[in-house]
Design a protein around this motif. Structure first.
Motif, PDB file in Angstrom:
ATOM      1  N   GLY A 140      20.059  38.380  38.743  1.00  0.00           N
ATOM      2  CA  GLY A 140      18.917  39.123  38.207  1.00  0.00           C
ATOM      3  C   GLY A 140      19.112  40.610  38.398  1.00  0.00           C
ATOM      4  O   GLY A 140      20.196  41.076  38.758  1.00  0.00           O
ATOM      5  N   LEU A 141      18.058  41.375  38.167  1.00  0.00           N
ATOM      6  CA  LEU A 141      18.166  42.831  38.196  1.00  0.00           C
ATOM      7  C   LEU A 141      17.766  43.467  39.524  1.00  0.00           C
ATOM      8  O   LEU A 141      18.097  44.626  39.775  1.00  0.00           O
ATOM      9  N   SER A 142      17.044  42.747  40.358  1.00  0.00           N
ATOM     10  CA  SER A 142      16.557  43.323  41.612  1.00  0.00           C
ATOM     11  C   SER A 142      17.661  43.322  42.667  1.00  0.00           C
ATOM     12  O   SER A 142      18.123  42.256  43.091  1.00  0.00           O
ATOM     13  N   ARG A 143      18.065  44.500  43.083  1.00  0.00           N
ATOM     14  CA  ARG A 143      19.131  44.593  44.086  1.00  0.00           C
ATOM     15  C   ARG A 143      18.698  44.076  45.450  1.00  0.00           C
ATOM     16  O   ARG A 143      19.522  43.701  46.271  1.00  0.00           O
ATOM     17  N   GLU A 144      17.388  44.110  45.716  1.00  0.00           N
ATOM     18  CA  GLU A 144      16.892  43.633  47.006  1.00  0.00           C
ATOM     19  C   GLU A 144      16.793  42.111  47.060  1.00  0.00           C
ATOM     20  O   GLU A 144      17.049  41.492  48.100  1.00  0.00           O
ATOM     21  N   ASN A 145      16.448  41.489  45.917  1.00  0.00           N
ATOM     22  CA  ASN A 145      16.168  40.059  45.931  1.00  0.00           C
ATOM     23  C   ASN A 145      17.239  39.203  45.262  1.00  0.00           C
ATOM     24  O   ASN A 145      17.313  38.000  45.522  1.00  0.00           O
ATOM     25  N   GLU A 146      18.041  39.784  44.406  1.00  0.00           N
ATOM     26  CA  GLU A 146      19.040  39.003  43.671  1.00  0.00           C
ATOM     27  C   GLU A 146      20.416  39.122  44.328  1.00  0.00           C
ATOM     28  O   GLU A 146      20.622  39.917  45.240  1.00  0.00           O
ATOM     29  N   ARG A 147      21.362  38.316  43.834  1.00  0.00           N
ATOM     30  CA  ARG A 147      22.688  38.237  44.444  1.00  0.00           C
ATOM     31  C   ARG A 147      23.791  38.367  43.385  1.00  0.00           C
ATOM     32  O   ARG A 147      23.592  38.024  42.212  1.00  0.00           O
ATOM     33  N   ILE A 148      24.939  38.827  43.833  1.00  0.00           N
ATOM     34  CA  ILE A 148      26.132  38.878  42.985  1.00  0.00           C
ATOM     35  C   ILE A 148      26.691  37.461  42.856  1.00  0.00           C
ATOM     36  O   ILE A 148      26.829  36.746  43.860  1.00  0.00           O
ATOM     37  N   ILE A 149      27.039  37.065  41.628  1.00  0.00           N
ATOM     38  CA  ILE A 149      27.621  35.736  41.427  1.00  0.00           C
ATOM     39  C   ILE A 149      29.035  35.800  40.825  1.00  0.00           C
ATOM     40  O   ILE A 149      29.716  34.775  40.739  1.00  0.00           O
ATOM     41  N   GLU A 150      29.473  37.002  40.419  1.00  0.00           N
ATOM     42  CA  GLU A 150      30.850  37.158  39.938  1.00  0.00           C
ATOM     43  C   GLU A 150      31.244  38.622  40.085  1.00  0.00           C
ATOM     44  O   GLU A 150      30.420  39.522  39.906  1.00  0.00           O
ATOM     45  N   ILE A 151      32.531  38.839  40.385  1.00  0.00           N
ATOM     46  CA  ILE A 151      33.020  40.202  40.546  1.00  0.00           C
ATOM     47  C   ILE A 151      34.474  40.248  40.089  1.00  0.00           C
ATOM     48  O   ILE A 151      35.228  39.274  40.257  1.00  0.00           O
ATOM     49  N   ALA A 152      34.844  41.352  39.441  1.00  0.00           N
ATOM     50  CA  ALA A 152      36.205  41.492  38.919  1.00  0.00           C
ATOM     51  C   ALA A 152      36.664  42.937  39.038  1.00  0.00           C
ATOM     52  O   ALA A 152      35.861  43.875  38.885  1.00  0.00           O
ATOM     53  N   PHE A 153      37.964  43.125  39.305  1.00  0.00           N
ATOM     54  CA  PHE A 153      38.555  44.451  39.465  1.00  0.00           C
ATOM     55  C   PHE A 153      39.873  44.508  38.693  1.00  0.00           C
ATOM     56  O   PHE A 153      40.592  43.507  38.595  1.00  0.00           O
ATOM     57  N   ARG A 154      40.201  45.690  38.169  1.00  0.00           N
ATOM     58  CA  ARG A 154      41.509  45.937  37.557  1.00  0.00           C
ATOM     59  C   ARG A 154      42.014  47.304  37.967  1.00  0.00           C
ATOM     60  O   ARG A 154      41.365  48.325  37.699  1.00  0.00           O
ATOM     61  N   ASP A 155      43.177  47.322  38.592  1.00  0.00           N
ATOM     62  CA  ASP A 155      43.837  48.580  38.960  1.00  0.00           C
ATOM     63  C   ASP A 155      44.558  49.101  37.721  1.00  0.00           C
ATOM     64  O   ASP A 155      45.469  48.443  37.195  1.00  0.00           O
ATOM     65  N   LEU A 156      44.167  50.280  37.237  1.00  0.00           N
ATOM     66  CA  LEU A 156      44.734  50.819  36.003  1.00  0.00           C
ATOM     67  C   LEU A 156      46.196  51.222  36.149  1.00  0.00           C
ATOM     68  O   LEU A 156      46.873  51.442  35.150  1.00  0.00           O
ATOM     69  N   SER A 157      46.692  51.324  37.379  1.00  0.00           N
ATOM     70  CA  SER A 157      48.112  51.641  37.556  1.00  0.00           C
ATOM     71  C   SER A 157      48.985  50.421  37.286  1.00  0.00           C
ATOM     72  O   SER A 157      50.209  50.535  37.173  1.00  0.00           O
ATOM     73  N   GLY A 158      48.368  49.234  37.149  1.00  0.00           N
ATOM     74  CA  GLY A 158      49.106  48.027  36.801  1.00  0.00           C
ATOM     75  C   GLY A 158      49.954  47.511  37.957  1.00  0.00           C
ATOM     76  O   GLY A 158      49.704  47.808  39.122  1.00  0.00           O
ATOM     77  N   GLY A 159      50.959  46.743  37.602  1.00  0.00           N
ATOM     78  CA  GLY A 159      51.832  46.177  38.620  1.00  0.00           C
ATOM     79  C   GLY A 159      51.370  44.815  39.087  1.00  0.00           C
ATOM     80  O   GLY A 159      50.378  44.249  38.588  1.00  0.00           O
ATOM     81  N   GLU A 160      52.066  44.271  40.053  1.00  0.00           N
ATOM     82  CA  GLU A 160      51.757  42.943  40.575  1.00  0.00           C
ATOM     83  C   GLU A 160      50.408  42.947  41.294  1.00  0.00           C
ATOM     84  O   GLU A 160      50.081  43.895  42.008  1.00  0.00           O
TER      85      GLU A 160
END
Length: 328
Positions: free
Chosen positions: A135-155
């Motif tokens: 949901g939208l409330s940072r106090e009451n809701e939770r993260i259910i997915e997260i993703a990152f990409r390093d733009l420098s690439g590599g392994e």
């Protein structure tokens, strides 16, 4: 004997040669004789090479029929030269002291500027990220997915995972993530995920560098949720992390382009503006990261923005806490 003094201009003002790259001179009394006169002169020798003779007293007739300086006049001239030399030397000492003080002050200021802007001298790792939540409330809701990409690439340049919120997911229509998908033992909880996430970020961080974390709507959504989750699990966001909100960059670009600009600032609207193929239009973390990675590079191109420019537009997570306290 020879004494070293300053060279004087025609106006009588001392020229502080040692401070402006000119040479000091040595005034050495020499004796010049001929059959009819005797004078006292000074030989001017430059440290750069070369000498020239300069007369410092007048010739006067003597009772012997020759020309020689009067004793009293010669003494007055010597005293005058000596006093001028002492005054000039004192003036040089004062100026040298002032210059030394200025150099010290300038050195301190330079060190302070470097200390204040150390991030501009540090190697930067740019990582685009996105989160999905219950949901939208940072106090009451939770993260259910997260993703990152390093733009420098590599392994291992990407990192993504579902997160177990330990609660019901009421908004699967927005991202397609259901309660059944995340509320399982195989899906890590946030308190278990944060140590792994910190190790991943540390592996991408260059020695002595900083992480520049880029997200769309970072100020009002992604970063506040990260702060809330870190606080809830008793972790601290590292000081080497700084954040960039691409919505702020998009506003700059659209303002610069005027009426021809896109009508929206959403990620989908920006993709359409830059004619980027949307592909998977579902709001999942990694597809959004892939789209934002391209959009971010197009925004920086339009703004002619370098890495240092991105850092200038970035903010630490503490800034949001400070703003929140002010509003309260």
């Amino acid at each position: 004997m020879c004494s070293s003094i300053l060279h004087f201009s025609r106006t009588g003002a001392p020229r502080y040669a040692g401070l402006w790259g000119e040479a000091f001179h040595s005034l050495c009394p020499i004796s010049i004789k001929n059959s009819n006169s005797k004078v006292i002169g000074f030989k001017t020798c430059s440290l750069k090479g070369g000498c020239s003779t300069r007369w410092m007293c007048q010739l006067v007739p003597t009772k012997m029929g020759g020309m020689r300086p009067k004793t009293s006049q010669s003494s007055d001239i010597k005293n005058k030269v000596l006093m001028e030399a002492i005054s000039a030397a004192a003036a040089v000492n004062v100026i040298r002291t002032k210059v030394t003080e200025l150099h010290k002050i300038e050195g301190c200021n330079s060190q302070q500027r470097l200390a204040n802007n150390k991030e501009f001298l540090s190697p930067v790792t740019t990582i685009v990220f996105d989160i999905e939540t219950t949901g939208l409330s940072r106090e009451n809701e939770r993260i259910i997915e997260i993703a990152f990409r390093d733009l420098s690439g590599g392994e291992n340049s990407t990192f993504q995972t579902l997160v177990n919120p330990q609660r019901y997911v009421s908004n699967p229509r927005f991202h397609g993530i259901t309660t059944h998908m995340v509320n399982r033992p195989s899906v890590p909880r946030m308190q278990d995920l944060i140590p792994i996430l910190l190790k991943y970020m540390q592996s991408r961080l260059k020695p002595g560098g900083i992480l520049l974390l880029v997200a769309h709507n970072a100020r009002t959504f992604d970063v506040p949720f990260l702060i809330s989750e870190f606080n809830r699990c008793n972790f601290v966001i590292p000081s080497s992390w700084r954040f960039v909100d691409t919505i702020s960059l998009a506003r700059e670009v659209m303002k610069m382009k005027g009426p021809k600009a896109s009508s929206g600032l959403s990620l989908q609207a920006l993709c359409q503006h830059y004619e980027i193929e949307l592909g998977n239009i579902s709001h999942r973390a990694m597809p959004d990261v892939d789209m934002l990675s391209v959009v971010f590079q197009r925004l920086t191109l339009d703004l002619k923005m370098s890495i240092s420019g991105a850092i200038e537009r970035s903010f630490p997570h503490e800034e949001l806490n400070t703003n929140k306290k002010k509003k309260s």
